[in-house]
Design a protein around this motif. Structure first.
Motif, PDB file in Angstrom:
ATOM      1  N   UNK A  43       0.871  -1.172   0.000  1.00  0.00           N
ATOM      2  CA  UNK A  43       0.000   0.000   0.000  1.00  0.00           C
ATOM      3  C   UNK A  43       0.911   1.226   0.000  1.00  0.00           C
ATOM      4  N   UNK A  44       0.372   2.333  -0.424  1.00  0.00           N
ATOM      5  CA  UNK A  44       1.167   3.560  -0.506  1.00  0.00           C
ATOM      6  C   UNK A  44       0.434   4.673   0.240  1.00  0.00           C
ATOM      7  N   UNK A  45       1.174   5.346   1.130  1.00  0.00           N
ATOM      8  CA  UNK A  45       0.571   6.458   1.884  1.00  0.00           C
ATOM      9  C   UNK A  45       1.279   7.764   1.517  1.00  0.00           C
ATOM     10  N   UNK A  46       0.500   8.791   1.156  1.00  0.00           N
ATOM     11  CA  UNK A  46       1.101  10.066   0.744  1.00  0.00           C
ATOM     12  C   UNK A  46       1.877  10.771   1.859  1.00  0.00           C
ATOM     13  N   UNK A  61       4.019   0.497   2.206  1.00  0.00           N
ATOM     14  CA  UNK A  61       3.749  -0.277   3.424  1.00  0.00           C
ATOM     15  C   UNK A  61       3.274  -1.673   3.041  1.00  0.00           C
ATOM     16  N   UNK A  62       3.959  -2.641   3.581  1.00  0.00           N
ATOM     17  CA  UNK A  62       3.709  -4.026   3.197  1.00  0.00           C
ATOM     18  C   UNK A  62       2.416  -4.561   3.822  1.00  0.00           C
ATOM     19  N   UNK A  63       1.683  -5.321   3.035  1.00  0.00           N
ATOM     20  CA  UNK A  63       0.440  -5.933   3.500  1.00  0.00           C
ATOM     21  C   UNK A  63       0.450  -7.423   3.199  1.00  0.00           C
ATOM     22  N   UNK A  64      -0.121  -8.189   4.120  1.00  0.00           N
ATOM     23  CA  UNK A  64      -0.260  -9.631   3.889  1.00  0.00           C
ATOM     24  C   UNK A  64      -1.706 -10.023   4.123  1.00  0.00           C
ATOM     25  N   UNK A 262      -4.310  11.136   4.251  1.00  0.00           N
ATOM     26  CA  UNK A 262      -4.830   9.951   3.556  1.00  0.00           C
ATOM     27  C   UNK A 262      -4.317   8.690   4.238  1.00  0.00           C
ATOM     28  N   UNK A 263      -5.174   7.678   4.293  1.00  0.00           N
ATOM     29  CA  UNK A 263      -4.724   6.376   4.796  1.00  0.00           C
ATOM     30  C   UNK A 263      -3.871   5.701   3.721  1.00  0.00           C
ATOM     31  N   UNK A 264      -3.112   4.669   4.085  1.00  0.00           N
ATOM     32  CA  UNK A 264      -2.390   3.929   3.036  1.00  0.00           C
ATOM     33  C   UNK A 264      -3.388   3.362   2.023  1.00  0.00           C
ATOM     34  N   UNK A 265      -3.060   3.477   0.734  1.00  0.00           N
ATOM     35  CA  UNK A 265      -3.979   3.076  -0.336  1.00  0.00           C
ATOM     36  C   UNK A 265      -3.350   1.989  -1.198  1.00  0.00           C
ATOM     37  N   UNK A 266      -4.191   1.123  -1.756  1.00  0.00           N
ATOM     38  CA  UNK A 266      -3.645   0.185  -2.739  1.00  0.00           C
ATOM     39  C   UNK A 266      -3.242   1.005  -3.965  1.00  0.00           C
ATOM     40  N   UNK A 267      -2.357   0.432  -4.778  1.00  0.00           N
ATOM     41  CA  UNK A 267      -1.745   1.198  -5.874  1.00  0.00           C
ATOM     42  C   UNK A 267      -2.770   1.916  -6.756  1.00  0.00           C
ATOM     43  N   UNK A 268      -3.841   1.238  -7.130  1.00  0.00           N
ATOM     44  CA  UNK A 268      -4.840   1.844  -8.020  1.00  0.00           C
ATOM     45  C   UNK A 268      -5.491   3.076  -7.373  1.00  0.00           C
ATOM     46  N   UNK A 269      -5.818   2.937  -6.090  1.00  0.00           N
ATOM     47  CA  UNK A 269      -6.443   4.052  -5.366  1.00  0.00           C
ATOM     48  C   UNK A 269      -5.474   5.214  -5.209  1.00  0.00           C
ATOM     49  N   UNK A 273      -5.918   9.130  -6.403  1.00  0.00           N
ATOM     50  CA  UNK A 273      -5.700  10.241  -5.473  1.00  0.00           C
ATOM     51  C   UNK A 273      -4.652  11.210  -6.034  1.00  0.00           C
ATOM     52  N   UNK A 274      -3.550  10.649  -6.533  1.00  0.00           N
ATOM     53  CA  UNK A 274      -2.456  11.480  -7.051  1.00  0.00           C
ATOM     54  C   UNK A 274      -2.901  12.257  -8.295  1.00  0.00           C
ATOM     55  N   UNK A 275      -3.663  11.617  -9.165  1.00  0.00           N
ATOM     56  CA  UNK A 275      -4.126  12.289 -10.378  1.00  0.00           C
ATOM     57  C   UNK A 275      -5.048  13.458 -10.021  1.00  0.00           C
ATOM     58  N   UNK A 276      -5.890  13.243  -8.998  1.00  0.00           N
ATOM     59  CA  UNK A 276      -6.785  14.320  -8.546  1.00  0.00           C
ATOM     60  C   UNK A 276      -5.968  15.519  -8.068  1.00  0.00           C
ATOM     61  N   UNK A 277      -4.870  15.228  -7.364  1.00  0.00           N
ATOM     62  CA  UNK A 277      -4.006  16.305  -6.868  1.00  0.00           C
ATOM     63  C   UNK A 277      -3.415  17.091  -8.031  1.00  0.00           C
ATOM     64  N   UNK A 278      -2.990  16.351  -9.066  1.00  0.00           N
ATOM     65  CA  UNK A 278      -2.389  17.000 -10.226  1.00  0.00           C
ATOM     66  C   UNK A 278      -3.416  17.895 -10.919  1.00  0.00           C
ATOM     67  N   UNK A 279      -4.662  17.380 -11.029  1.00  0.00           N
ATOM     68  CA  UNK A 279      -5.718  18.121 -11.725  1.00  0.00           C
ATOM     69  C   UNK A 279      -6.144  19.360 -10.941  1.00  0.00           C
TER      70      UNK A 279
END
Ligand code: C2E
Ligand code: MG
Ligand code: MG
Ligand code: MG
Length: 280
Positions: A43-46, A61-64, A262-269, A273-279
């Motif tokens: 997961x990735x957290x901003x 952040x690693x998830x199992x 933001x909470x840690x997000x799976x890659x797609x999410x 989120x990142x694209x929204x920030x760019x826009x």
């Protein structure tokens, strides 16, 4: 009555230990196959700049997701992986995945996005670690300046001289080094001047009690001031409220990470989120 409670407590303790050892056995048995079965993912957290709101990086952040036990916390299975000798393989997988993913995001328009990767003690002190990191960068095409490795104080203090040498070697290749969970280990502020680090992350325990306890506010203030003097970037972890974010900004803390952002997000999410920030 007293002795009865004692026996009962003992039984509860026994049951607890049994459960613990069964769980450990289960985890160590399955961990080996977890990678092959693709039960592990990141997961990735901003991490954002408190002044501009700009996202500079993510923390991987690693998830199992265990098929029977469900999600298992990395705080729980990383120590098992270290004990069982799987951490090398898992750590290398994390590094490679995080670098590849970040390079892919850069190519999609998040040009300056970096990534922070947690490194465990056994992984860090392994003689092949530096080569492993360089290889991950080479294979992914990610430039060294976009990678930050997070170490804890306890990792560094297992062998301080050797750790400093490894950190220097990492820094020489352009990789960033950060101290994670700062303030919870045994390092004193005065040690900071010997450490070749780019940033440090104030442990969430201090951030959490910001404002509530004046002493923690004072500790956070002292860490930030020290960071300014030593040119070390300060990241506050576990920022959960606006009040905390505002106070940290007032105290001149540069970066923040936490559920408030933001909470840690799976890659797609994360990508959405990142694209929204760019826009915006
Ligand atoms: P950490 O590196 O200090 O990571 C921060 C932890 O705080 C993460 O827990 C994150 O989900 C959580 N967190 C973030 N924002 C907030 C907040 O606002 N409030 C609260 N209460 N928590 C927040 P997570 O993902 O469970 O990871 C726990 C620890 O496991 C990490 O602590 C790190 O030490 C370790 N870990 C995670 N992934 C890896 C990995 O790939 N390799 C190694 N060696 N260790 C890892
Ligand atoms: Mg970390
Ligand atoms: Mg931390
Ligand atoms: Mg932690």
């Amino acid at each position: 009555f007293l002795s009865f409670t004692t026996i009962e407590e003992k039984n509860i303790k026994l049951a607890y230990y049994d459960y613990e050892s069964v769980l450990r056995f289960e985890l160590s048995n399955h961990l080996q196959k977890a990678l092959e079965r693709k039960e592990l993912f990141l997961c990735y957290q901003p991490l954002v700049c408190l002044r501009t709101g700009e996202m500079i990086s993510s923390e991987a952040l690693l998830r199992w997701e265990h098929p029977k036990l469900g999600p298992i916390s990395p705080a729980r299975f990383i120590p098992v992986a270290e004990e069982m000798g799987f951490i090398q393989e898992i750590g290398a997988w994390v590094l490679n995945s995080a670098c590849k993913q970040t390079k892919a995001w850069q190519l999609k328009g998040m040009h300056q996005l970096g990534v922070c990767v947690n490194v465990s003690a056994k992984q860090f002190l392994n003689p092949s670690f530096l080569d492993e990191v360089k290889l991950a960068l080479k294979v992914s095409g990610l430039e060294a300046q976009y990678l930050t490795l997070e170490l804890t104080e306890s990792t560094m203090f297992q062998n301080l001289d050797e750790s400093i040498d490894i950190m220097k070697a990492l820094r020489n290749t352009g990789i960033n080094v950060s101290i994670d969970d700062f303030g919870t280990g045994y390092s004193s502020l005065s040690y900071l001047k010997y450490l070749p680090i780019n940033s440090l992350k104030i442990d969430q325990a201090f951030v959490n009690s910001l404002q509530a306890t004046p002493i923690d506010t004072a500790i956070v203030k002292a860490i930030i001031t020290m960071g300014e003097v030593l040119s070390v970037d300060i990241v506050a972890e576990g920022v959960e409220t606006k009040v905390q974010a505002d106070l940290l900004r007032e105290l001149n803390c540069q970066y923040a990470q936490g559920y408030y952002i933001k909470k840690p997000l799976i890659a797609d999410e994360f990508e959405v989120f990142a694209q929204q920030l760019i826009m915006s």
